[in-house]
Scaffold this active site. Structure first.
Site, PDB file in Angstrom:
ATOM      1  N   ASP A 477       0.820  -1.211   0.000  1.00 55.43           N
ATOM      2  CA  ASP A 477       0.000   0.000   0.000  1.00 55.43           C
ATOM      3  C   ASP A 477       0.855   1.263   0.000  1.00 55.43           C
ATOM      4  OD1 ASP A 477      -2.361   1.464   0.087  1.00 55.43           O
ATOM      5  OD2 ASP A 477      -3.194   0.371   1.792  1.00 55.43           O
ATOM      6  N   ASP A 547     -10.758   2.004  -3.013  1.00 54.83           N
ATOM      7  CA  ASP A 547     -11.285   1.672  -1.691  1.00 54.83           C
ATOM      8  C   ASP A 547     -12.808   1.629  -1.716  1.00 54.83           C
ATOM      9  OD1 ASP A 547      -8.936   1.321  -0.418  1.00 54.83           O
ATOM     10  OD2 ASP A 547      -8.916   3.236   0.634  1.00 54.83           O
TER      11      ASP A 547
HETATM   12  C1  GLA Z   1      -5.723   1.842   2.291  1.00 55.66           C
HETATM   13  C2  GLA Z   1      -6.108   0.697   1.380  1.00 55.66           C
HETATM   14  C3  GLA Z   1      -7.139  -0.160   2.051  1.00 55.66           C
HETATM   15  C4  GLA Z   1      -6.585  -0.683   3.349  1.00 55.66           C
HETATM   16  C5  GLA Z   1      -6.136   0.464   4.220  1.00 55.66           C
HETATM   17  C6  GLA Z   1      -5.397  -0.018   5.442  1.00 55.66           C
HETATM   18  O1  GLA Z   1      -6.757   2.722   2.442  1.00 55.66           O
HETATM   19  O2  GLA Z   1      -6.565   1.175   0.153  1.00 55.66           O
HETATM   20  O3  GLA Z   1      -7.520  -1.223   1.216  1.00 55.66           O
HETATM   21  O4  GLA Z   1      -5.517  -1.555   3.074  1.00 55.66           O
HETATM   22  O5  GLA Z   1      -5.265   1.347   3.526  1.00 55.66           O
HETATM   23  O6  GLA Z   1      -4.964   1.012   6.226  1.00 55.66           O
END
Ligand code: GLA
Length: 727
Positions: A477, A547
């Site tokens: 990420d 997300d």
């Molecule tokens: C980001 C990612 C999510 C998740 C969060 C965890 O927002 O896009 O899918 O992994 O971080 O903190």
């Protein structure tokens, strides 16, 4: 195939069904002639502009007046536009010479045709392909540019880049070092790009080209969700399936710019690469500077044709071949199910609950390391939080493995929280500028990847977790952009190299972690799709698309993302309702149907699954597995655009056209609504197809002309699917 006609000094670069042609003109400049559908290897000089422009500067040293044909460099359609002579268009390169002048004049020196493209040094690029290297040289300063053109026999994508060379013993400064110049003979195009933000990535926008420059860029040291590093020039009236479209897709993950300039002689010049805003690069004598590769594309079959070219080219030549054309894991990801609130028992219950459903990989998301219980602490401390996961990660991993499943883990290695051991020990490793406070985003800072010690720390800490555990999947990420661009270790006159050095540092880390663990599938992520670019795809065969897992939002996001990127590269998860991002309630069928238009998976607390939920999941996965080959290797035909209508339609067709699937989606259900016909595309007109949903055999020509009239269930956000099997 690349062909050079010695007599006319013309190069013909031939892709699957395209020709790209240019020649070396009498002054020694590489002058563009043609890019479009395949043509004969004919002399094309009759297509050159006739000059007739007043007050244009001559070619240096050539005292021919401005009316003489082709006498001003400004009016040559260039293969590489540069600055300082009579060319006032957007240059591809600008060099500051030792004397302080910013002039260069790049003339043909020699060329090579290589059967195979040499791999790029330290940057991701498309693999293989016959390659022309054109050596241009400025004899006054000893500055050179090698132009690379790579063609492939089975795609209409051409990979291009420039390597700038300081062949002198003096220092020069690159003020601009773009990757390509592309010339088009008219200005009758719309400029298409993909804009967005968190939770709403890759919205299509279009504007008419005009005299002057239209550009998109990023100044974030990443490619970003704001503007994807991609543009298309669509001829007027081009549609999804017809008309000429030129694509430009930059294989780069840092600050970039892409521009199209309408010039007042009616032509268009397209250029771009590393963003020259806040950029310069010092080149010592004898040094080279390699620019990111750009994948340009021509399609005479509209935007959809261009997308299919990119999908094929990226699946065959860019995405990691260990995974590109293989079936992907079906993941249950813990994030929306638990956020950071979990213990061994909870995680094991989530995994146990999906046994036998077809879900084969359990991915533990954020919250397993350091003191990471909220997003205020822990990033950088890549060791297990044993208060939370008593006994370490192996308790959960062993359990997951005992269920016959793969274990996956989340990392955000480029980041650090102020509240972390890493920051307490090395506050200087977070990017910061002298005397200035940090900007915060999600309570975290970005590490200075231009530094070798920081890179070594990241590589060692991530690799050691991977080495000491049985991990088959990693979600990587990246949740904030760089601010206070500065590195303590760079001298003042190299500070503007920061954004590109960050990219090189990132690629170096990827090489040392991802390429060193060839059996681990690494999934990319950046708070969703904020770094969904071709450079990432070289390392990550799939990327968390957004997300936002709401099916309605996903129709828009997945439609836009598919303009460039293949469906297999988009991770698409089924999640609960009310949806965590939109609070919308959409039924399970629609959620599954939309999540199946990519690499599917699950993101919810399965520990509360009933037997019925388990059975449903099993059915969904069985259905997905049946269509997975179409996702991995099929052709996508977008039929209805949800950004422009109440409907969304994707037809996926196997390469041999023996089977296909059409997913139809209606956003709002209305009483007395219009009858909506969905027209599948890409079938073979002469083939007959069995359509099980209607229990009927119809020819491809009937299906593609008459279409289908789905009856949607009452209510909003409904899908209907059709299958087509050759009979
Ligand atoms: C980001 C990612 C999510 C998740 C969060 C965890 O927002 O896009 O899918 O992994 O971080 O903190």
């Amino acid at each position: 195939m690349i062909f050079f006609d010695k007599e006319t000094k013309t190069f013909y670069l031939e892709g699957k069904s395209t020709t790209y042609a240019f020649f070396i003109n009498k002054f020694g400049y590489a002058e563009h002639l043609y890019y479009g559908s395949r043509i004969g290897r004919d002399p094309l000089f009759y297509t050159r502009g006739k000059g007739g422009r007043t007050c244009a500067a001559t070619v240096p040293g050539e005292k021919i007046d401005g009316f003489d044909e082709g006498s001003s460099y400004h009016y040559f359609p260039s293969e590489l536009a540069f600055y300082g002579n009579g060319d006032y268009r957007e240059p591809c390169v600008q060099v500051e010479n030792e004397a302080g002048d910013r002039i260069c004049d790049l003339l043909y020196d020699s060329h090579e045709i290589l059967p195979e493209k040499p791999a790029m040094k330290g940057m991701p690029s498309m693999r293989g392909g016959e390659t022309l290297v054109l050596h241009l040289y400025d004899s006054v300063t000893g500055f050179g540019a090698d132009l690379y053109y790579t063609v492939y026999p089975d795609t209409n994508v051409i990979a291009r880049r420039v390597v700038y060379k300081n062949c002198s013993d003096r220092v020069v400064k690159l003020r601009r070092a773009y990757s390509f110049t592309m010339s088009l003979p008219t200005q009758d195009y719309d400029f298409l790009s993909l804009h967005g933000a968190w939770g709403m990535e890759h919205r299509i926008q279009k504007t008419a080209l005009h005299n002057g420059v239209i550009s998109i860029d990023s100044k974030r040291t990443t490619s970003s969700a704001s503007l994807n590093p991609f543009i298309a020039l669509c001829s007027k009236g081009a549609t999804e399936e017809s008309g000429e479209v030129y694509g430009v897709s930059l294989i780069y993950s840092s600050s970039y710019v892409l521009k199209a300039e309408g010039v007042n002689d009616g032509q268009t010049l397209i250029t771009g690469g590393i963003n020259d805003f806040d950029f310069s690069w010092k080149l010592e004598g004898g040094e080279e500077f390699e620019t990111p590769e750009v994948a340009i594309c021509y399609s005479s079959e509209g935007v959809g044709g261009m997308s299919r070219e990119y999908h094929d080219a990226y699946r065959s030549y860019l995405i990691n071949p260990n995974f590109a054309k293989k079936s992907r894991p079906i993941v249950i990801n813990s994030w929306e199910g638990t956020y950071m609130d979990f213990d061994n028992e909870k995680l094991m219950a989530i995994a146990s609950a999906v046994k036998g459903t077809g879900i084969d990989t359990f991915v533990l998301d954020d919250g397993w390391f350091g003191t990471r219980n909220t997003d205020e602490a822990g990033l950088g401390d890549w060791y297990v939080n044993e208060d939370k996961l008593v006994g370490g990660l192996n308790t959960v991993i062993n359990h997951v493995n005992s269920l016959g499943m793969r274990f996956g883990l989340w990392f955000e290695p480029e980041m650090v929280n102020e509240d972390s051991d890493l920051y307490r020990n090395h506050p200087d490793w977070a990017i910061h500028a002298p005397g200035r406070a940090h900007c915060y985003t999600r309570n975290q800072f970005v590490l200075d990847l231009t530094r070798a010690d920081v890179r070594d720390y990241i590589v060692d800490s991530v690799n050691s977790v991977l080495k000491n555990h049985n991990i088959g999947y990693v979600k990587w990420d990246y949740n904030r952009n760089v601010t206070e661009s500065y590195s303590e270790l760079l001298p003042a006159d190299r500070q503007a190299e920061f954004a590109h050095r960050y990219a090189l540092g990132l690629y170096n880390i990827f090489d040392r972690i991802i390429l060193a663990n060839p059996d681990v599938l690494f999934e990319g992520c950046a708070g969703g799709g904020a770094r969904f670019d071709p450079a990432q795809l070289y390392y990550f065969p799939q990327i968390w698309t957004s997300d936002d897992s709401d099916a309605e939002e996903r129709t828009l996001i997945q439609y836009g993302t598919s303009i460039v990127y293949p469906l297999s590269s988009m991770t698409c998860h089924f999640s609960v309702v009310p949806n965590h991002q939109t609070s919308r309630i959409i039924d399970t069928k629609t959620r599954a149907d939309i999540a199946h238009l990519g690499t599917t998976g699950y993101e919810l607390d399965t520990s509360v699954f009933t037997d019925e939920d388990r059975e449903l999941t099993k059915q969904q996965i069985a259905e997905y597995k049946g269509m997975e080959p179409l996702i991995i290797e099929g052709d996508l035909y977008r039929t209805d655009n949800p950004m422009e209508s109440n409907f969304f339609g994707f037809t996926l067709v196997s390469k041999d056209k023996s089977r296909a699937e059409l997913t139809c989606y209606q956003r709002m259900g209305r009483p007395n609504a219009q009858l909506k016909r969905f027209i599948p595309k890409g079938l073979a007109p002469e083939k007959n197809y069995y359509v099980p949903e209607l229990d009927i055999i119809l020819s491809g020509s009937t299906l593609m002309n008459v279409g289908l009239l789905p009856v949607f269930e009452r209510g909003d956000f409904k899908t209907v699917k059709y299958h087509f099997e050759e009979k």
